[in-house]
Structures are given as C-alpha cells and as structure tokens.
Design an enzyme around this catalytic site. Structure first.
Site, PDB file in Angstrom:
ATOM      1  N   GLU A 123      11.128   0.499   6.540  1.00  0.00           N
ATOM      2  CA  GLU A 123      10.117  -0.480   6.183  1.00  0.00           C
ATOM      3  C   GLU A 123      10.716  -1.881   6.232  1.00  0.00           C
ATOM      4  O   GLU A 123      11.919  -2.053   6.441  1.00  0.00           O
ATOM      5  CB  GLU A 123       9.536  -0.167   4.795  1.00  0.00           C
ATOM      6  CG  GLU A 123       8.774   1.157   4.760  1.00  0.00           C
ATOM      7  CD  GLU A 123       8.076   1.414   3.447  1.00  0.00           C
ATOM      8  OE1 GLU A 123       8.255   0.606   2.512  1.00  0.00           O
ATOM      9  OE2 GLU A 123       7.350   2.414   3.340  1.00  0.00           O
ATOM     10  N   HIS A 238       1.314  -8.843  -0.263  1.00  0.00           N
ATOM     11  CA  HIS A 238       1.508  -7.836   0.784  1.00  0.00           C
ATOM     12  C   HIS A 238       0.789  -8.320   2.040  1.00  0.00           C
ATOM     13  O   HIS A 238      -0.391  -8.659   2.002  1.00  0.00           O
ATOM     14  CB  HIS A 238       0.949  -6.485   0.353  1.00  0.00           C
ATOM     15  CG  HIS A 238       1.474  -5.347   1.175  1.00  0.00           C
ATOM     16  ND1 HIS A 238       1.153  -5.183   2.498  1.00  0.00           N
ATOM     17  CD2 HIS A 238       2.312  -4.322   0.866  1.00  0.00           C
ATOM     18  CE1 HIS A 238       1.765  -4.102   2.960  1.00  0.00           C
ATOM     19  NE2 HIS A 238       2.479  -3.573   1.993  1.00  0.00           N
ATOM     20  N   ARG A 278       8.634  -9.119   3.279  1.00  0.00           N
ATOM     21  CA  ARG A 278       7.207  -9.385   3.126  1.00  0.00           C
ATOM     22  C   ARG A 278       6.878 -10.867   2.967  1.00  0.00           C
ATOM     23  O   ARG A 278       5.839 -11.323   3.446  1.00  0.00           O
ATOM     24  CB  ARG A 278       6.674  -8.601   1.915  1.00  0.00           C
ATOM     25  CG  ARG A 278       6.604  -7.108   2.191  1.00  0.00           C
ATOM     26  CD  ARG A 278       6.190  -6.331   0.969  1.00  0.00           C
ATOM     27  NE  ARG A 278       6.071  -4.913   1.283  1.00  0.00           N
ATOM     28  CZ  ARG A 278       5.853  -3.959   0.380  1.00  0.00           C
ATOM     29  NH1 ARG A 278       5.740  -4.288  -0.898  1.00  0.00           N
ATOM     30  NH2 ARG A 278       5.756  -2.700   0.741  1.00  0.00           N
ATOM     31  N   HIS A 337       0.217  -8.591  -4.595  1.00  0.00           N
ATOM     32  CA  HIS A 337       0.661  -7.200  -4.629  1.00  0.00           C
ATOM     33  C   HIS A 337       1.632  -6.882  -5.758  1.00  0.00           C
ATOM     34  O   HIS A 337       1.472  -5.887  -6.446  1.00  0.00           O
ATOM     35  CB  HIS A 337       1.303  -6.860  -3.283  1.00  0.00           C
ATOM     36  CG  HIS A 337       1.706  -5.438  -3.111  1.00  0.00           C
ATOM     37  ND1 HIS A 337       0.804  -4.395  -3.214  1.00  0.00           N
ATOM     38  CD2 HIS A 337       2.912  -4.861  -2.839  1.00  0.00           C
ATOM     39  CE1 HIS A 337       1.429  -3.248  -2.992  1.00  0.00           C
ATOM     40  NE2 HIS A 337       2.713  -3.503  -2.787  1.00  0.00           N
ATOM     41  N   ARG A 372      10.677  -8.904  -3.787  1.00  0.00           N
ATOM     42  CA  ARG A 372      11.012  -7.483  -3.847  1.00  0.00           C
ATOM     43  C   ARG A 372      11.161  -6.887  -2.453  1.00  0.00           C
ATOM     44  O   ARG A 372      10.314  -7.093  -1.587  1.00  0.00           O
ATOM     45  CB  ARG A 372       9.905  -6.736  -4.596  1.00  0.00           C
ATOM     46  CG  ARG A 372      10.091  -5.225  -4.664  1.00  0.00           C
ATOM     47  CD  ARG A 372       8.951  -4.593  -5.425  1.00  0.00           C
ATOM     48  NE  ARG A 372       7.692  -4.711  -4.718  1.00  0.00           N
ATOM     49  CZ  ARG A 372       7.135  -3.736  -3.992  1.00  0.00           C
ATOM     50  NH1 ARG A 372       7.752  -2.580  -3.838  1.00  0.00           N
ATOM     51  NH2 ARG A 372       5.973  -3.929  -3.412  1.00  0.00           N
TER      52      ARG A 372
END
Length: 547
Positions: A123, A238, A278, A337, A372
C-alpha cells in the site's frame, strides 16, 4: 440496566469498542490477571465502531526475505514527516507480528494464497508488500468480529447505548466518568483505571469515511480536563473515497492501488505516484481538481484481474450504485479519514493524568507523527492495547517520561522533537441558554461544512478564521452542551474543532497531513509538537450533575 442505577465500580473501565479498546479489554478480562472487574462502555452497540469500516489491512512483517522490521520502521518514519517518535515506532514494528498471530489464534481469517501462506499486499508509502487483509477489503469487520465475541464472553459488564459526558477528577486523578444511560439519565460510572479508546473525529468534516459515531468524544473530554493533547492539526484525508452522496463515503481501499489501479484526471492523464503516502496523493488531487475546476477525479481499476474475487466487499458496493470496476473509471475525491494526533501518552498508554489511559486513534503515541502510514492504525491499536493492559495488570498507575509524553513531562525531548504549548482556546459556551431549542443536526451540518471548506486538505489563515467564526456562532446557538447525547456529540465536535483551528493557524508550514497555502514548504523550526492542556491544570473534584 434500569434508569439511574450505577454500574461498577470497576477495576478498569474501557470507553469505546474498536480494535484498540477491545484488544486491551480482552487481555484484562481473560481471567488470568488481578483486574477481573472490567466494564466496557460504548454509545452504540459493541460491534458499532470505526474498526468495522476499516478496509485497509494490518501492516506487519510476517515473512519473506525481502522485508524487515527496519524497513517497516523506515517507511513509517518517512510518512510521519519528522514528527514520529522513533522508539514508539520501533515498538510498533517489532511487536506487531506477534499481535497479528494472536488475532489469528482468536479466529481472524486473513486472506491466504493457494499455498496457504498469508497474502501480502503493498500500500501507499510501503516499500514492500506487508499488509494482510481479510475478505479483500473487509479487514476491520473481521478483526472486530473476533474481538467482540471475546469481549462478550469475558467482560464483567458491557454498557451499550451509554454516552460518556466527562471525566470525574478527584485528588489529582481520574476516577471514572459521568455518562448518560440509555434513558438519558446522568450516572456516575467509577473505576480505578479509565481507558479512552473512543476513536477519531472524522465527523468534524462533511465529507468523511468515518461513521456517525466518530465525534472526538474522548479527545474533547481530555481537553476539558486539561489533559495534554497534541498534533490535532494533522488530519489525514484518504485520497480515494468514492465521490458519491452516501455518508460515510465508501472507501476504495489503498489495496486497489497496491494491485495496480491508477489515478487519472479529467483528461485521463496520470499525475501522481499512486503509492506515495496519502498526504502527497491527497494534495496532488486537490491541486489537480482546483486547476481543472472539478470536484472529483478518477480511479482506473479496469486493469485489475479478478476484481470481484479479490475485493468482494468493494465490488458489491460498486454494483449497488451501478458501477462496474472492470469497465468504469470510479469517481473519487479526498475525504477526512484519520486523526494522527490525540491525547499524549507514554509508551504504555498512560496519559499525564493518573488513572487515565488512552489507546488507538484517540491517543498520540508518537507512532504516526505528521501523517499515518497506511494500515498502521489497526496495528497500533493491537500493539498498544496489549501494552496498556500489561501495564495495568502489573499494578502501574501513573505515567513515565517516555515516548511522546517525555517532553510534555519536562524531560529531554527524543529525536529533537520539542513540545510547544498553545494558548488555550477561548471558552465556547454562551453564558445563557438560547431562547429557542437549537436544531442540533442543522448546527452540526453547519460546523462540518465550515471545517471542510476552511480546514480541509489545504488551509489558509483566512479559511481557518472563517471556520472559527462558524464554530463560535454554533457554540452560542447550542447553549448547554450536555443536554442530550446528540447535543453532547456536537459540543465535543466544537471543542475539538476549536483546538484543531488554533493548532492549524499556529503551524505556519506544510508538513505531513497539514498543508498551508501560504506556507507550502516544511520548516526545520516547526519540527515540534503543539500541546493543548497542561499537566498542572486544576485536577480537583469535578462538579457532577445529580446522578
């Protein structure tokens, strides 16, 4: 439980029912420790938490010669943009694999290859495939199922439909909470240890992937009690939430990009590395949408093989609204998010207030820093939930000067990350109640819209000031904060909104998930945490409504 009856007292009271709180609860109530009197209090039902919405997986080094915990640590530090506590991240990556195997023992069924080995995905921000999923994109629901079943079997009391209003402070420590029972009556619920595991605050924004329950309740209670809270300006958006009227916005998992899905603008061109962290992807999307005058872009997953087999949950969601991911580009836009900051804790989950602990998204362990890394949140809840339970079971009470809490307690900052106190936000509540009953849903919508436009992916001094004006107006219109659970949630959102706006206005740089339009670069002088709340706050007895 009948109206007005006081449950407890408990040895430990866990507030919230996500992966972090239930990871701690299951361990504390397993029958082997001294703390067998355990209560779990949640404003919904036990299975109704943000965890079950988590489509991302769990990031941990579970095999393969190409990966290592050192690489996982390096990826996390890179995503955190200079504000991660390296010691906390080392704990996360080293203890994470063991916690994943414990979930498997509890009955969590992660996806596997034909050979029987765990299926590992890559990811955004990860240099190696190390993310395990369940049901393609139903990881949170599967993890939650196993923990909920275990909690029902082991907890002394599960208080569902109870809304925590405020912490009870006596003698310089936390001794419980004041809560509304299912009938709306204020009740004292006392405990030797209170664990905040109340999740995040995505409902601050009108476009979010978070469920309606994510209203920052634990953070707001901590702020009102003067317990130090940090990094609230770092709200992760997100990038690939489905652009659709449904709310919370359906999430198109990062795993799609990990398997090769592409981001395209209105002209079909690619414009960013799909596997960048992100914050990078969301900012690139915001810039491209502004340049092209549109409110969404596209995720092209038409090149993915066996989409329905790999991602059955997402496929079913798309089919229900008439989209076929094998033929259609999918409309997307960033959505609020995850909150990277929270109540500051040491490396064991203790806050600056004895008797009060925090774990999961409500906590600031220092793991996430300014942004994060994908799929580290479920892992953080599992790792630090276990550490918290071990600490309580061993008889510890107050905090130690470690992790993110070290500098707050006046000790030398780790890795050069200092703490900067912020002036407390101005009082939000009007001196008198409004003359007419406030329309709470309408007021909540007003705040959410103001925060989305004023404190979204990119912020400016003017936009932040505009959002604050709305927050102040709504606080005056709301009047008494705790008249009902609905009003209490809005009050908590207002409390946290004010804190976020103050912190965002003060941080005159762009770092991680915080982007200022006037200050597009990061500044070395801003490699510090901003703290709201002081250890020396008045922590005497709290006035309690008739309970």
């Amino acid at each position: 439980m009948s109206a007005g009856v006081r449950p407890g007292p408990f040895d430990v009271l866990v507030l919230g029912s996500g992966v972090a709180g239930l990871s701690a609860a299951v361990r504390l109530a397993d029958g082997s420790g001294a703390h067998r009197s355990l209560g779990v209090l949640t404003k919904g039902v036990l299975s109704q938490s943000a965890t079950r919405w988590a489509q991302g997986g769990v990031a941990a080094v579970l095999g393969g010669d190409e990966d290592s915990t050192d690489l996982h640590l390096a990826d996390t530090l890179a995503a955190g943009a200079g504000l991660c506590d390296e010691e906390a991240v080392r704990i996360l990556v080293d203890e994470g694999p063991g916690r994943v195997h414990e979930l498997i023992t509890l009955g969590v069924e992660f996806d596997r290859e034909a050979s029987g080995s765990l299926s590992l995905a890559r990811e955004g921000g990860h240099s190696r495939p190390r993310v395990v999923h369940a049901g393609g994109a139903a990881t949170g629901a599967e993890v939650e199922r196993a923990l909920v079943d275990a909690t029902y079997q082991s907890a002394s009391a599960v208080l569902e439909g109870w809304f925590a209003l405020d912490l009870i402070l006596e003698g310089g420590r936390c001794v419980g909470v004041i809560a509304l029972d299912p009938g709306g009556h204020p009740v004292e619920v006392r405990a030797t240890h209170v664990v905040l595991a109340t999740g995040g605050a995505g409902q601050l924004f009108s476009v979010t992937t978070n469920p309606p329950e994510s209203t920052g309740d634990g953070l707001a209670m901590a702020l009102r009690a003067g317990v130090p809270v940090a990094d609230v300006e770092f709200v992760q958006f997100h990038p690939t939430a489905l652009h659709h009227p449904a709310m919370p916005r359906p999430l198109l998992s990062e795993a799609l990009r990990g398997h090769g899905a592409l981001l395209r603008d209105t002209e079909g061109a690619r414009f960013v590395d799909e596997l960048a962290p992100r914050d990078v992807v969301s900012r690139a999307m915001a810039a491209r949408m502004a340049a092209q005058g549109v409110d969404h872009l596209w995720l092209d997953a038409t090149g993915l093989e066996r989409f329905g087999h790999r991602f059955p949950t997402i496929a079913a969601s798309l089919t229900s609204i008439g989209l076929d991911p094998e033929r259609d580009w999918l409309p997307i836009a960033p959505a609020a998010h995850h909150l990277s900051g929270g109540v500051v804790t040491d490396l064991w989950g203790a806050t600056a207030l004895p008797g009060l602990w925090a774990v999961g998204e409500v906590a600031c362990t220092g793991v996430h820093g300014a942004n994060r890394l994908a799929s580290n949140s479920l892992l953080e809840g599992m790792v630090f939930g276990a550490r918290l339970s071990e600490r309580i079971a061993a008889g510890h009470d107050g905090p130690e000067p470690s992790g993110a809490l070290r500098a707050v307690l006046g000790q030398r900052p780790i890795d050069g990350i200092a703490c900067t106190p912020l002036a407390d936000t101005a009082p939000l509540w009007s001196a008198s109640s409004p003359s007419t009953m406030p329309d709470v849903p309408k007021l909540r919508d007003s705040v959410q819209r103001a925060m989305t436009s004023g404190a979204g992916v990119v912020r400016t001094a003017d936009s932040l000031a505009g959002a604050r004006a709305t927050v102040d107006e709504v606080a005056t219109a709301l009047g008494q904060r705790g008249a009902s659970a609905q009003a209490g949630e809005l009050g908590n959102l207002l409390e946290l909104a004010a804190a976020l706006l103050v912190a965002s206005a003060a941080r005159t740089e762009s770092r991680g998930a915080h982007a200022r339009g006037e200050y597009p670069e990061s500044s070395p002088t801003w490699r510090r945490r901003q703290i709201l709340g002081t250890v020396g706050a008045d922590l005497g007895p709290t006035a309690v409504a008739d309970a």
